[in-house]
Enzyme design. Structure first.
Site, mmCIF file in Angstrom:
data_model
loop_
_atom_site.group_PDB
_atom_site.id
_atom_site.type_symbol
_atom_site.label_atom_id
_atom_site.label_comp_id
_atom_site.label_asym_id
_atom_site.label_seq_id
_atom_site.Cartn_x
_atom_site.Cartn_y
_atom_site.Cartn_z
ATOM 1 N N GLU A 60 -7.054 4.170 12.249
ATOM 2 C CA GLU A 60 -5.871 4.231 12.835
ATOM 3 C C GLU A 60 -5.464 5.196 14.124
ATOM 4 O OE1 GLU A 60 -1.810 4.689 10.655
ATOM 5 O OE2 GLU A 60 -3.475 4.322 9.165
ATOM 6 N N ASP B 147 0.942 -1.007 0.045
ATOM 7 C CA ASP B 147 -0.084 -0.045 0.014
ATOM 8 C C ASP B 147 0.862 1.271 -0.108
ATOM 9 O OD1 ASP B 147 -0.031 1.133 2.988
ATOM 10 O OD2 ASP B 147 -0.096 -1.058 3.053
#
Length: 257
Positions: A153, A61
């Site tokens: 996150e 990613d």
């Protein structure tokens, strides 16, 4: 008395072999009791990291932090017989921000024959509907692309209720637009505190660098594992996050358009 003397004699003469036999029996029992998916763990040194070879679909990613990417080099790189097969690309963040390299990365990943996915960095302090709208405005998905991803996150000091309800709104809005369940990306701590028991129906992408097994996560919903954040790929500056698809290959369509 004779038995006690005989026992001492046997142990004195054969003690070390008795202990060795006990160790072998215990070791065999532990080996047999391990889950089948733990018996085939094999790692090789590739892409600058230890790559889990018991999985066959590997990917990365990226975001603007990786700067300009030479996608031709990414496509052509091979290490220990492994080629990258997919990439997730950061598209948006919060209610208004868009990754400055997203459009180019999105196009070039497609040209490089990498299965692609787009993710949104979620901020619990921002309106979840506006955040979903920001993502939808910038990301057009085509058949074969991965489902949208919410990157969860940070908590920004918000209450559990605010975080869970906000994520639900983002997920619902995005699902209604693309007609597919979004994927939740998060780490182990946030998964246990906010996702488990609240959002169990959604596909899961977990970031966990401390383990080589994934028993602590829902095996029916865990599709992707980010196992390392310090990989190296030709054509990309700096360190790269590495991921694997942990389901059987025929389940890949579950999380793709």
């Amino acid at each position: 008395m004779k038995f006690r003397v005989l026992s001492k004699f046997i142990f004195r003469r054969y003690g070390i072999w008795i202990v060795a036999l006990l160790v072998l029996i215990i070791g065999f029992w532990i080996f047999r009791s391990r889950r089948p998916d733990e018996l085939n763990w094999r790692f090789v040194q590739a892409f600058g990291i230890r790559l889990p070879m018991h999985y066959t679909i590997h990917g990365i990613d990226v975001s603007r932090h990786n700067d300009r990417i030479n996608w031709d080099k990414v496509r052509r790189m091979e290490a220990e017989g492994v080629r990258l097969q997919f990439v997730f690309i950061k598209a948006t963040e919060g209610a208004t921000l868009a990754d400055k390299h997203f459009d180019k990365n999105w196009r070039e990943a497609k040209k490089s024959n990498l299965r692609r996915g787009a993710y949104h960095f979620y901020h619990p302090t921002r309106d979840p509907i506006k955040q979903a709208t920001n993502f939808i405005r910038h990301v057009q998905l085509n058949p074969g692309d991965f489902a949208p991803v919410v990157d969860f996150e940070v908590t920004n000091g918000q209450s559990d209720e605010t975080i869970v309800n906000g994520l639900k709104l983002w997920l619902k809005t995005v699902e209604e637009h693309y007609q597919i369940q979004p994927i939740i990306y998060t780490n182990g701590n946030l998964y246990r505190q906010y996702i488990k028991g609240n959002l169990d129906d959604y596909p899961l992408w977990i970031a966990d660098y401390s383990t080589k097994h994934l028993r602590r996560y829902n095996p029916d919903k865990l599709y992707l594992w980010q196992h390392n954040q310090a990989g190296w790929v030709q054509g990309i500056r700096g360190q790269v996050d590495f991921n694997v698809f942990v389901m059987s290959e025929d389940r890949l369509h579950d999380i793709c358009l």
